[in-house]
Enzyme design. Structure first.
Site, PDB file in Angstrom:
ATOM      1  N   TRP A 135      30.461  40.862  48.529  1.00 35.96           N
ATOM      2  CA  TRP A 135      31.107  39.752  48.008  1.00 35.96           C
ATOM      3  C   TRP A 135      32.290  40.143  47.176  1.00 35.96           C
ATOM      4  O   TRP A 135      32.193  41.111  46.230  1.00 35.96           O
ATOM      5  CB  TRP A 135      30.192  38.663  47.053  1.00 35.96           C
ATOM      6  CG  TRP A 135      30.699  37.533  46.058  1.00 35.96           C
ATOM      7  CD1 TRP A 135      30.995  36.597  46.504  1.00 35.96           C
ATOM      8  CD2 TRP A 135      31.573  37.705  45.035  1.00 35.96           C
ATOM      9  NE1 TRP A 135      31.584  35.774  45.646  1.00 35.96           N
ATOM     10  CE2 TRP A 135      31.916  36.453  44.830  1.00 35.96           C
ATOM     11  CE3 TRP A 135      31.936  38.885  43.908  1.00 35.96           C
ATOM     12  CZ2 TRP A 135      32.748  36.054  43.535  1.00 35.96           C
ATOM     13  CZ3 TRP A 135      32.558  38.348  42.812  1.00 35.96           C
ATOM     14  CH2 TRP A 135      32.636  37.001  42.666  1.00 35.96           C
ATOM     15  N   SER A 159      25.732  45.606  47.877  1.00 37.70           N
ATOM     16  CA  SER A 159      25.744  44.494  46.617  1.00 37.70           C
ATOM     17  C   SER A 159      25.089  43.275  46.892  1.00 37.70           C
ATOM     18  O   SER A 159      23.977  43.021  47.196  1.00 37.70           O
ATOM     19  CB  SER A 159      27.318  44.218  46.655  1.00 37.70           C
ATOM     20  OG  SER A 159      27.542  43.760  45.096  1.00 37.70           O
ATOM     21  N   MET A 160      25.953  42.208  47.169  1.00 36.85           N
ATOM     22  CA  MET A 160      25.140  40.842  47.601  1.00 36.85           C
ATOM     23  C   MET A 160      24.505  40.920  48.727  1.00 36.85           C
ATOM     24  O   MET A 160      23.235  40.327  49.018  1.00 36.85           O
ATOM     25  CB  MET A 160      26.341  39.633  47.943  1.00 36.85           C
ATOM     26  CG  MET A 160      25.797  38.396  48.221  1.00 36.85           C
ATOM     27  SD  MET A 160      26.862  37.197  48.392  1.00 36.85           S
ATOM     28  CE  MET A 160      25.907  35.753  48.924  1.00 36.85           C
ATOM     29  N   ASP A 199      28.725  52.312  38.142  1.00 37.91           N
ATOM     30  CA  ASP A 199      28.672  50.870  38.366  1.00 37.91           C
ATOM     31  C   ASP A 199      29.118  49.951  37.402  1.00 37.91           C
ATOM     32  O   ASP A 199      28.079  49.585  36.641  1.00 37.91           O
ATOM     33  CB  ASP A 199      27.872  50.429  39.685  1.00 37.91           C
ATOM     34  CG  ASP A 199      27.958  49.424  40.181  1.00 37.91           C
ATOM     35  OD1 ASP A 199      28.868  48.544  39.758  1.00 37.91           O
ATOM     36  OD2 ASP A 199      27.540  49.118  41.330  1.00 37.91           O
ATOM     37  N   HIS A 221      31.191  50.997  41.858  1.00 34.63           N
ATOM     38  CA  HIS A 221      30.551  49.879  42.800  1.00 34.63           C
ATOM     39  C   HIS A 221      30.922  50.135  44.186  1.00 34.63           C
ATOM     40  O   HIS A 221      30.257  50.246  45.058  1.00 34.63           O
ATOM     41  CB  HIS A 221      30.711  48.374  42.193  1.00 34.63           C
ATOM     42  CG  HIS A 221      29.942  47.434  43.055  1.00 34.63           C
ATOM     43  ND1 HIS A 221      28.562  47.317  42.963  1.00 34.63           N
ATOM     44  CD2 HIS A 221      30.295  46.588  43.572  1.00 34.63           C
ATOM     45  CE1 HIS A 221      28.143  46.264  43.510  1.00 34.63           C
ATOM     46  NE2 HIS A 221      29.251  45.698  44.207  1.00 34.63           N
TER      47      HIS A 221
END
Length: 297
Positions: A53, A119-120, A248, A277
């Site tokens: 995202w 991530s998402m 991150d 990240h």
């Protein structure tokens, strides 16, 4: 799909999904009036890369070629609301997003799959196991993943406060592009003394994020900030590679992957020291090497 199946076609399969064309990039219908943009490259065991995202499939640019050249079939797609996919008003919860993923797997008739969630996207990987039993998936990879639970509650005291989530939502509502500009710097740990990518590339990633539906951007932020996957983690019953950077600042390793490694039965946990990240770019050579080694293991 093999090398001899190269003709364009349209068909409705037994699941009533419409595949519009058989080519390396295509649109497939996963729900009424919802079409996802999908890229399909290479031959061999399939690897599905699920983007973060508020990016799109384009974020995987530095992984696709290495994976294809290493003998894998690589499938990337834009989540609904992002990139070139449809931007419906509804459907930004993890059940629906995972149903979209399942539609891709069904329509492409994929087996022996490795799911890679960034991530998402890690949430869709986990939900695919809890919702569909991980059907046809033989390996999983979680990179900088939001799992298992980001929200601060009484039994999750290290999570993000509801007030912080509301602050993020308000920033998106008030000046989405300005938010993306600042978010991108934190995403890659850009500072006055640290420039891991060019300003042009940083602008490019911001542009990819700007193409997302504003509504989808907000709704997906709500989904990954509040969905509790803790009771689902043990359903990931295949060999799983977990990768996270210890610097991150978007998804802190302490509240995510460090906990995930204690919840998924069969996993290998790699900590990338001093990595942010967005390690799919900053640590791309190491990431590609680790992915390929895991896929071949």
């Amino acid at each position: 799909m093999n090398e001899n199946q190269v003709e364009n076609y349209s068909k409705v399969n037994e699941e009533n999904y419409l595949i519009l064309e058989n080519s390396t990039d295509k649109f497939i219908e996963t729900a009424p009036n919802v079409r996802l943009y999908v890229k399909d490259y290479g031959y061999g065991k399939p690897v599905i890369l699920i983007h973060g995202w508020p990016l799109s499939n384009e974020m995987w640019e530095y992984q696709v070629e290495e994976l294809v050249n290493s003998g894998f079939r690589v499938i990337t797609y834009d989540r609904r609301g992002f990139g070139k996919s449809s931007q419906p008003w509804n459907g930004y919860n993890y059940d629906t997003l995972t149903d979209d993923l399942k539609a891709i797997i069904v329509q492409f008739e994929l087996t022996d799959i490795t799911l890679v969630g960034f991530s998402m996207g890690g949430g869709e990987v986990v939900r695919y196991f809890s919702r569909y039993g991980g059907k046809n998936v033989s390996k999983a990879v979680l990179i900088s993943s939001i799992t298992p639970f980001r929200l601060r509650t009484e039994n999750n005291p290290d999570g993000i406060t509801p007030e912080k989530n509301e602050e993020t939502a308000n920033a998106i509502k008030n000046d989405r592009i300005g938010f993306l500009n600042d978010f991108g710097k934190s995403f890659f740990s850009v500072s006055l003394i640290n420039n891991p990518l060019s300003s042009s590339l940083l602008d490019y990633f911001k542009m990819l994020c700007s193409f997302a539906s504003p509504h989808a951007t907000l709704e997906c932020a709500k989904a990954f900030s509040t969905t509790d996957f803790r009771n689902e983690m043990a359903t990931v019953n295949v060999p799983t590679l977990i990768i996270h950077g210890d610097e991150d600042s978007i998804v802190a390793i302490e509240v995510s992957s460090e906990k995930s490694t204690n919840m998924i039965p069969d996993n290998t946990f790699l900590v990338y020291e001093e990595a942010p990240h967005g390690l799919f770019y900053t640590e791309r050579e190491r990431l590609n090497k680790d992915l390929i080694a895991f896929l071949n293991s």
